[in-house]
Design a protein around this motif. Structure first.
Motif, mmCIF file in Angstrom:
data_model
loop_
_atom_site.group_PDB
_atom_site.id
_atom_site.type_symbol
_atom_site.label_atom_id
_atom_site.label_comp_id
_atom_site.label_asym_id
_atom_site.label_seq_id
_atom_site.Cartn_x
_atom_site.Cartn_y
_atom_site.Cartn_z
ATOM 1 N N GLY A 1 28.423 48.392 33.597
ATOM 2 C CA GLY A 1 29.131 47.251 34.604
ATOM 3 C C GLY A 1 29.430 46.319 34.088
ATOM 4 O O GLY A 1 30.232 45.357 35.231
ATOM 5 N N GLU A 2 28.939 46.064 32.407
ATOM 6 C CA GLU A 2 30.148 45.221 32.127
ATOM 7 C C GLU A 2 31.516 44.611 32.400
ATOM 8 O O GLU A 2 31.968 43.749 32.832
ATOM 9 C CB GLU A 2 29.808 44.547 30.782
ATOM 10 N N MET A 3 31.771 45.616 31.998
ATOM 11 C CA MET A 3 33.678 45.887 32.093
ATOM 12 C C MET A 3 33.979 45.412 33.718
ATOM 13 O O MET A 3 35.252 45.314 34.490
ATOM 14 C CB MET A 3 34.232 47.069 31.845
ATOM 15 N N GLN A 4 32.631 46.287 34.870
ATOM 16 C CA GLN A 4 33.607 46.015 36.366
ATOM 17 C C GLN A 4 33.227 44.978 36.724
ATOM 18 O O GLN A 4 33.742 44.246 37.255
ATOM 19 C CB GLN A 4 31.915 47.102 36.799
ATOM 20 N N ALA A 5 32.134 44.600 35.892
ATOM 21 C CA ALA A 5 31.636 42.689 36.524
ATOM 22 C C ALA A 5 33.128 41.632 36.142
ATOM 23 O O ALA A 5 33.448 40.945 36.779
ATOM 24 C CB ALA A 5 30.847 42.150 35.739
ATOM 25 N N GLY B 1 36.353 43.037 35.392
ATOM 26 C CA GLY B 1 37.279 42.830 36.319
ATOM 27 C C GLY B 1 37.011 41.812 37.767
ATOM 28 O O GLY B 1 38.288 41.856 38.264
ATOM 29 N N GLU B 2 36.387 42.399 38.738
ATOM 30 C CA GLU B 2 35.554 40.662 39.131
ATOM 31 C C GLU B 2 35.928 39.586 39.252
ATOM 32 O O GLU B 2 36.631 39.062 40.301
ATOM 33 C CB GLU B 2 34.264 41.512 40.632
ATOM 34 N N VAL B 3 35.651 39.508 37.770
ATOM 35 C CA VAL B 3 35.582 37.546 37.680
ATOM 36 C C VAL B 3 37.352 37.476 37.500
ATOM 37 O O VAL B 3 37.419 36.511 38.144
ATOM 38 C CB VAL B 3 35.174 37.746 36.102
ATOM 39 N N GLU B 4 38.092 39.022 36.927
ATOM 40 C CA GLU B 4 39.487 38.049 36.964
ATOM 41 C C GLU B 4 40.270 38.126 38.897
ATOM 42 O O GLU B 4 40.938 37.535 38.277
ATOM 43 C CB GLU B 4 39.866 39.757 36.188
ATOM 44 N N ARG B 5 39.681 39.333 39.490
ATOM 45 C CA ARG B 5 39.933 39.651 41.039
ATOM 46 C C ARG B 5 39.674 37.961 40.997
ATOM 47 O O ARG B 5 40.516 37.599 41.960
ATOM 48 C CB ARG B 5 39.367 40.210 41.719
ATOM 49 N N ALA B 6 38.981 37.552 41.771
ATOM 50 C CA ALA B 6 38.020 36.152 41.927
ATOM 51 C C ALA B 6 39.003 34.907 41.587
ATOM 52 O O ALA B 6 39.611 34.151 42.272
ATOM 53 C CB ALA B 6 36.779 35.932 41.347
ATOM 54 N N ARG B 7 39.331 35.324 40.236
ATOM 55 C CA ARG B 7 40.435 34.482 39.557
ATOM 56 C C ARG B 7 41.735 34.599 39.985
ATOM 57 O O ARG B 7 42.383 33.523 40.144
ATOM 58 C CB ARG B 7 40.134 34.449 38.130
ATOM 59 N N LEU B 8 42.074 35.845 40.223
ATOM 60 C CA LEU B 8 43.572 35.959 40.757
ATOM 61 C C LEU B 8 43.451 35.757 42.694
ATOM 62 O O LEU B 8 44.594 34.961 43.081
ATOM 63 C CB LEU B 8 43.842 37.491 40.790
ATOM 64 N N ARG B 9 42.683 35.508 42.682
ATOM 65 C CA ARG B 9 42.462 34.873 44.609
ATOM 66 C C ARG B 9 42.584 33.781 44.397
ATOM 67 O O ARG B 9 43.696 32.955 45.480
ATOM 68 C CB ARG B 9 40.960 35.691 45.004
ATOM 69 N N GLU B 10 41.996 33.049 43.601
ATOM 70 C CA GLU B 10 41.969 31.295 43.384
ATOM 71 C C GLU B 10 43.080 30.643 43.414
ATOM 72 O O GLU B 10 43.521 30.085 43.850
ATOM 73 C CB GLU B 10 40.650 31.104 42.189
ATOM 74 N N VAL B 11 44.160 31.649 41.748
ATOM 75 C CA VAL B 11 45.534 30.971 42.195
ATOM 76 C C VAL B 11 46.203 31.817 43.508
ATOM 77 O O VAL B 11 47.035 30.501 43.622
ATOM 78 C CB VAL B 11 45.586 32.295 40.892
ATOM 79 N N LYS B 12 45.966 32.736 44.251
ATOM 80 C CA LYS B 12 46.777 33.090 45.035
ATOM 81 C C LYS B 12 46.315 31.792 46.141
ATOM 82 O O LYS B 12 47.467 30.985 46.640
ATOM 83 C CB LYS B 12 46.657 34.589 45.787
ATOM 84 N N ALA C 1 45.050 40.816 33.304
ATOM 85 C CA ALA C 1 43.892 41.279 32.676
ATOM 86 C C ALA C 1 43.665 42.308 33.796
ATOM 87 O O ALA C 1 42.826 43.076 33.206
ATOM 88 C CB ALA C 1 43.319 39.801 32.834
ATOM 89 N N MET C 2 43.514 41.808 35.069
ATOM 90 C CA MET C 2 42.924 42.838 36.237
ATOM 91 C C MET C 2 43.581 44.017 35.619
ATOM 92 O O MET C 2 42.586 45.239 35.902
ATOM 93 C CB MET C 2 43.415 42.932 37.390
ATOM 94 N N ALA C 3 44.942 44.415 35.196
ATOM 95 C CA ALA C 3 45.399 45.861 35.200
ATOM 96 C C ALA C 3 44.933 46.177 33.814
ATOM 97 O O ALA C 3 44.176 47.851 33.644
ATOM 98 C CB ALA C 3 46.597 45.889 34.541
ATOM 99 N N SER C 4 44.165 45.520 32.924
ATOM 100 C CA SER C 4 43.721 45.348 31.535
ATOM 101 C C SER C 4 42.135 46.005 31.237
ATOM 102 O O SER C 4 42.020 47.543 31.318
ATOM 103 C CB SER C 4 43.576 44.513 30.848
ATOM 104 N N PHE C 5 41.466 45.491 32.170
ATOM 105 C CA PHE C 5 40.498 46.276 32.919
ATOM 106 C C PHE C 5 40.355 47.386 33.168
ATOM 107 O O PHE C 5 39.583 48.405 33.182
ATOM 108 C CB PHE C 5 39.424 45.011 33.555
ATOM 109 N N GLU C 6 41.033 47.458 34.441
ATOM 110 C CA GLU C 6 41.272 48.733 34.818
ATOM 111 C C GLU C 6 41.447 49.679 33.928
ATOM 112 O O GLU C 6 40.932 51.210 34.146
ATOM 113 C CB GLU C 6 42.140 49.015 36.261
ATOM 114 N N GLU C 7 42.649 49.701 33.304
ATOM 115 C CA GLU C 7 42.974 50.849 32.614
ATOM 116 C C GLU C 7 41.242 50.856 31.855
ATOM 117 O O GLU C 7 41.307 52.616 31.061
ATOM 118 C CB GLU C 7 44.042 50.430 31.183
ATOM 119 N N ALA C 8 41.062 49.988 30.741
ATOM 120 C CA ALA C 8 39.963 50.170 30.351
ATOM 121 C C ALA C 8 39.117 50.729 30.712
ATOM 122 O O ALA C 8 38.274 51.442 30.423
ATOM 123 C CB ALA C 8 39.322 48.378 30.003
#
Length: 192
Positions: free
Chosen positions: A6-10, A12-23, A76-83
């Motif tokens: 659950g922590e790993m999924q959370a 990953g969601e934080v990194e997705r949100a940060r990526l959306r912010e950068v975009k 970071a998202m790719a790393s979390f997804e692989e992990a």
């Protein structure tokens, strides 16, 4: 039910949100919009209606190309997804191992229960035969007790392995087995 997953999924969601912010920072946005309406008289005789609009727009031209922050968040998202995938595979392996161990321990318990039953039948048969011979009966009793002790030790060892496998399964699932699915009872497995 696994807090580490659950922590790993959370994360990953934080990194997705940060990526959306950068975009989102690369999108043009409106700073100010003003609309006005008025009448003016230019020559004194005729009124002229006038509609004015003022639009202030920001165009982030230099951030349209991928920047360093964008790449970092994607990595970071790719790393979390692989992990997360690796952890999922590890959990699946743990569950498979634990279920296999439960089946093997249950089968061993059933074998020991059947062996003890046959041993008790043999002891009763030998007692009936040895009732006629005095010294033979003491030796048969001693052999029977030794066999029962060995069988009991084996059954206890199989029961230990069963409980250990259930504990491994609960650890892999992150919750008690009874909540996940109906666990076979070792008592019902051996028929006692």
């Amino acid at each position: 039910h696994r807090p580490d997953l659950g922590e790993m999924q959370a994360r990953g969601e934080v990194e997705r949100a940060r990526l959306r912010e950068v975009k989102a920072q690369r999108l043009p946005w409106i700073n100010d919009l003003r609309v006005g309406f008025g009448r003016t008289s230019s020559d004194g005789y005729r009124d002229q209606d006038e509609l004015t609009a003022l639009l202030s727009l920001n165009l982030p031209l230099f951030s349209w190309w991928q920047n360093k922050s964008h790449r970092q968040h994607e990595e970071a998202m790719a790393s979390f997804e692989e992990a997360r995938k690796a952890m999922g595979q590890r959990i699946e392996g743990q569950v498979t191992f634990a279920v296999r161990a439960i089946h093997e321990a249950t089968a061993a318990l059933a074998q020991f229960a059947a062996g003890e039953k046959r041993l008790h039948e043999d002891v009763a048969k030998n007692r009936a035969e040895a009732a006629t011979a005095g010294d033979k009966q003491a030796r048969i009793e001693l052999d029977a007790k030794e066999a029962l002790i060995k069988s009991g030790r084996g059954r206890l060892q199989a029961l230990y392995h069963y409980n250990q496998a259930v504990a491994h399964l609960e650890l892999a699932l992150g919750m008690p087995v009874e909540e996940a699915f109906a666990a076979p009872s070792p008592v019902s497995a051996v028929g006692k």
